[in-house]
Design an enzyme around this catalytic site. Structure first.
Site, PDB file in Angstrom:
ATOM      1  N   ASP A  68       9.266  -4.800 -34.998  1.00 34.31           N
ATOM      2  CA  ASP A  68       8.736  -4.761 -36.232  1.00 34.31           C
ATOM      3  C   ASP A  68       9.014  -6.216 -37.091  1.00 34.31           C
ATOM      4  O   ASP A  68      10.124  -6.789 -36.575  1.00 34.31           O
ATOM      5  CB  ASP A  68       8.945  -3.350 -37.007  1.00 34.31           C
ATOM      6  CG  ASP A  68       7.941  -3.158 -38.042  1.00 34.31           C
ATOM      7  OD1 ASP A  68       6.952  -3.839 -38.069  1.00 34.31           O
ATOM      8  OD2 ASP A  68       8.252  -2.305 -39.119  1.00 34.31           O
ATOM      9  N   ARG A 108      -3.244   5.903 -33.718  1.00 38.50           N
ATOM     10  CA  ARG A 108      -2.948   6.382 -35.029  1.00 38.50           C
ATOM     11  C   ARG A 108      -4.133   7.498 -35.421  1.00 38.50           C
ATOM     12  O   ARG A 108      -3.943   8.393 -35.886  1.00 38.50           O
ATOM     13  CB  ARG A 108      -3.076   5.246 -35.929  1.00 38.50           C
ATOM     14  CG  ARG A 108      -1.999   4.196 -35.988  1.00 38.50           C
ATOM     15  CD  ARG A 108      -0.611   4.871 -36.428  1.00 38.50           C
ATOM     16  NE  ARG A 108      -0.686   5.240 -37.809  1.00 38.50           N
ATOM     17  CZ  ARG A 108      -0.731   4.532 -38.795  1.00 38.50           C
ATOM     18  NH1 ARG A 108      -0.448   3.208 -38.730  1.00 38.50           N
ATOM     19  NH2 ARG A 108      -0.676   4.777 -39.930  1.00 38.50           N
ATOM     20  N   ARG A 160       0.535   6.102 -49.363  1.00 38.16           N
ATOM     21  CA  ARG A 160       1.514   5.224 -49.054  1.00 38.16           C
ATOM     22  C   ARG A 160       1.963   4.264 -50.308  1.00 38.16           C
ATOM     23  O   ARG A 160       1.395   3.929 -51.265  1.00 38.16           O
ATOM     24  CB  ARG A 160       0.628   3.956 -48.236  1.00 38.16           C
ATOM     25  CG  ARG A 160       1.186   2.448 -48.174  1.00 38.16           C
ATOM     26  CD  ARG A 160       0.667   1.743 -47.245  1.00 38.16           C
ATOM     27  NE  ARG A 160       0.869   2.202 -45.822  1.00 38.16           N
ATOM     28  CZ  ARG A 160       0.462   1.409 -44.688  1.00 38.16           C
ATOM     29  NH1 ARG A 160       0.159  -0.032 -45.100  1.00 38.16           N
ATOM     30  NH2 ARG A 160       0.854   1.867 -43.571  1.00 38.16           N
ATOM     31  N   CYS A 187       3.918  -2.019 -34.261  1.00 37.53           N
ATOM     32  CA  CYS A 187       3.043  -0.896 -34.962  1.00 37.53           C
ATOM     33  C   CYS A 187       2.111  -1.676 -35.621  1.00 37.53           C
ATOM     34  O   CYS A 187       0.767  -1.400 -36.069  1.00 37.53           O
ATOM     35  CB  CYS A 187       3.932  -0.496 -36.061  1.00 37.53           C
ATOM     36  SG  CYS A 187       4.581  -1.537 -37.093  1.00 37.53           S
ATOM     37  N   GLN A 203       3.094   6.572 -38.033  1.00 37.88           N
ATOM     38  CA  GLN A 203       3.052   5.707 -36.892  1.00 37.88           C
ATOM     39  C   GLN A 203       3.835   6.160 -35.685  1.00 37.88           C
ATOM     40  O   GLN A 203       3.461   5.714 -34.569  1.00 37.88           O
ATOM     41  CB  GLN A 203       3.527   4.473 -37.461  1.00 37.88           C
ATOM     42  CG  GLN A 203       3.786   3.320 -36.415  1.00 37.88           C
ATOM     43  CD  GLN A 203       2.344   2.730 -36.016  1.00 37.88           C
ATOM     44  OE1 GLN A 203       1.799   2.098 -36.933  1.00 37.88           O
ATOM     45  NE2 GLN A 203       2.277   2.760 -34.571  1.00 37.88           N
ATOM     46  N   HIS A 246       8.005   5.898 -41.471  1.00 37.36           N
ATOM     47  CA  HIS A 246       6.693   5.955 -41.555  1.00 37.36           C
ATOM     48  C   HIS A 246       6.141   6.667 -40.265  1.00 37.36           C
ATOM     49  O   HIS A 246       6.124   6.506 -39.056  1.00 37.36           O
ATOM     50  CB  HIS A 246       6.153   4.573 -40.764  1.00 37.36           C
ATOM     51  CG  HIS A 246       5.016   4.012 -40.841  1.00 37.36           C
ATOM     52  ND1 HIS A 246       3.661   4.991 -41.286  1.00 37.36           N
ATOM     53  CD2 HIS A 246       4.308   2.882 -40.373  1.00 37.36           C
ATOM     54  CE1 HIS A 246       2.423   4.304 -41.232  1.00 37.36           C
ATOM     55  NE2 HIS A 246       2.927   3.066 -40.708  1.00 37.36           N
TER      56      HIS A 246
HETATM   57  N1  NVA Z   1       7.775  -2.211 -41.706  1.00 37.29           N
HETATM   58  C1  NVA Z   1       6.579  -2.557 -42.095  1.00 37.29           C
HETATM   59  C2  NVA Z   1       5.429  -1.818 -41.297  1.00 37.29           C
HETATM   60  C3  NVA Z   1       4.095  -1.979 -41.508  1.00 37.29           C
HETATM   61  C4  NVA Z   1       3.155  -0.976 -40.760  1.00 37.29           C
HETATM   62  C5  NVA Z   1       6.172  -2.726 -43.470  1.00 37.29           C
HETATM   63  O1  NVA Z   1       6.775  -1.564 -44.093  1.00 37.29           O
HETATM   64  O2  NVA Z   1       5.716  -3.551 -44.052  1.00 37.29           O
HETATM   65  N1   CP Z   2       0.983   0.095 -38.615  1.00 34.27           N
HETATM   66  C1   CP Z   2       0.469   0.137 -39.699  1.00 34.27           C
HETATM   67  O1   CP Z   2       0.657   1.003 -40.535  1.00 34.27           O
HETATM   68  O2   CP Z   2      -0.655  -0.365 -40.392  1.00 34.27           O
HETATM   69  P1   CP Z   2      -1.412  -0.784 -41.656  1.00 34.27           P
HETATM   70  O3   CP Z   2      -0.170  -1.333 -42.670  1.00 34.27           O
HETATM   71  O4   CP Z   2      -2.456  -1.829 -41.347  1.00 34.27           O
HETATM   72  O5   CP Z   2      -1.852   0.535 -42.108  1.00 34.27           O
END
Ligand code: NVA
Ligand code: CP
Length: 304
Positions: free
Chosen positions: A219, A287, A102, A259, A132, A129
């Site tokens: 989101d 997930r 990540r 998500c 997800q 992502h």
């Molecule tokens: N768009 C959000 C998704 C988190 C799972 C982010 O990138 O923070």
């Molecule tokens: N939806 C998701 O990816 O959650 P986290 O940021 O908690 O991993």
């Protein structure tokens, strides 16, 4: 399938294979049927951003599959002090069977895949992502039986979730409508992909996008890494919210997904969130099952 870097790389057949295997693994998990398919395998998990779901579902999933998950905080790795990703990839390939990462830049994930010799899984970048969205597709199929003719509507920022949902939704055969402010549209690569689909539409009107939708998704207005823009974005995204008016425009049996983490009264009202908590937390659970399927597909490429 050698890696999971972005939804754009997957064929429809590969997506359905992952979903079918996820269904099977979910059944085994729910019925306490052991499935140690990845015994002896090690997954490295590199995190440059915070996570609840991704970290815990990968770690638990690997354990349930009989393998060993290794949590690697970027702050503690030499990568956090500037060791090139190209070198990190070649070193970690000698120890591990798979890497989940990540991070911010999509290029970092693509470079890991190019320089390493083991499968790479994108656990979220600024661009996309995919883990997800595979879980989201699994959830939609559970609730709606199949994707044919469904209308999926995304309201909010043209961010990593929007980019992946558009591609994933169109690839499995759904119609996809998007509402986002003109200055916050999805990535151009995604827009170029979507323009060939009759079932794709984009507008700056949430109500228009939500008309007769079967699935409504939103989101956060400010993703991880955008902390300095929070106040500006609160103004730009005002009205880009799943609320009672949006629910009234959608089909009466529309499902709502997020998500997570969610910001109540920003992109979704607390009322709608709680009314659809079942779907949202089934989505979070999925997930685990979707990612177990991805790991099996990548670490046992000759078949489970
Ligand atoms: N768009 C959000 C998704 C988190 C799972 C982010 O990138 O923070
Ligand atoms: N939806 C998701 O990816 O959650 P986290 O940021 O908690 O991993």
């Amino acid at each position: 399938m050698k890696h999971l870097l972005k939804m754009l790389d997957l064929s429809q057949q590969e997506i359905f294979e992952i979903l079918d295997l996820a269904d099977k693994l979910k059944y085994q998990t729910k019925h306490d049927i052991p499935h140690p398919m990845l015994e002896g395998k090690t997954l490295g998990m590199i995190f440059q951003k915070a996570s609840t779901r991704t970290r815990v579902s990968f770690e638990t999933g690997m354990y349930q599959l009989g393998g060993y998950p290794l949590f690697l905080s970027a702050n503690d790795l030499q990568i956090g002090r500037g060791e090139p990703v190209q070198d990190t990839a070649r070193v970690l390939s000698r120890y591990l069977d798979c890497i989940m990462i990540r991070t911010f830049a999509q290029k970092e994930v693509e470079d890991l895949a190019e320089y390493g010799t083991i499968p790479i899984i994108n656990g979220l970048t600024d661009f996309c992502h995919p883990c997800q969205v595979l879980a989201d597709l699994l959830t939609i199929r559970e609730y709606k039986a199949n994707f044919d003719g469904l209308k999926m509507c995304y309201i909010g920022d043209g961010n990593n979730m929007a980019n992946s949902l558009i591609v994933g939704g169109l690839k499995v055969g759904m119609n996809v409508s998007v509402a986002c402010p003109d200055d916050y549209r999805p990535d151009q690569q995604v827009m170029d992909f979507a323009k060939d689909f009759n079932g794709f539409s984009i507008t700056n009107s949430p109500l228009e996008a939500a008309q007769n939708a079967d699935v409504l998704i939103t989101d956060v207005w400010s993703s991880m890494g955008m902390e300095s823009e929070i106040e500006k974005r609160k103004i730009a995204f005002k009205g880009y919210q799943i609320n009672d008016d949006i629910m009234a425009a959608a089909k009466s049996d529309a499902m709502v997904m997020h998500c997570l983490p969610a910001h109540r009264e920003e992109e979704i009202t607390a009322k709608v969130f709680e009314a659809h908590a079942k779907e949202i937390f089934d989505e979070a659970e999925n997930r685990l099952h979707a990612q177990k399927a991805v790991m099996v597909k990548l670490m046992l490429p000759d078949g489970e």
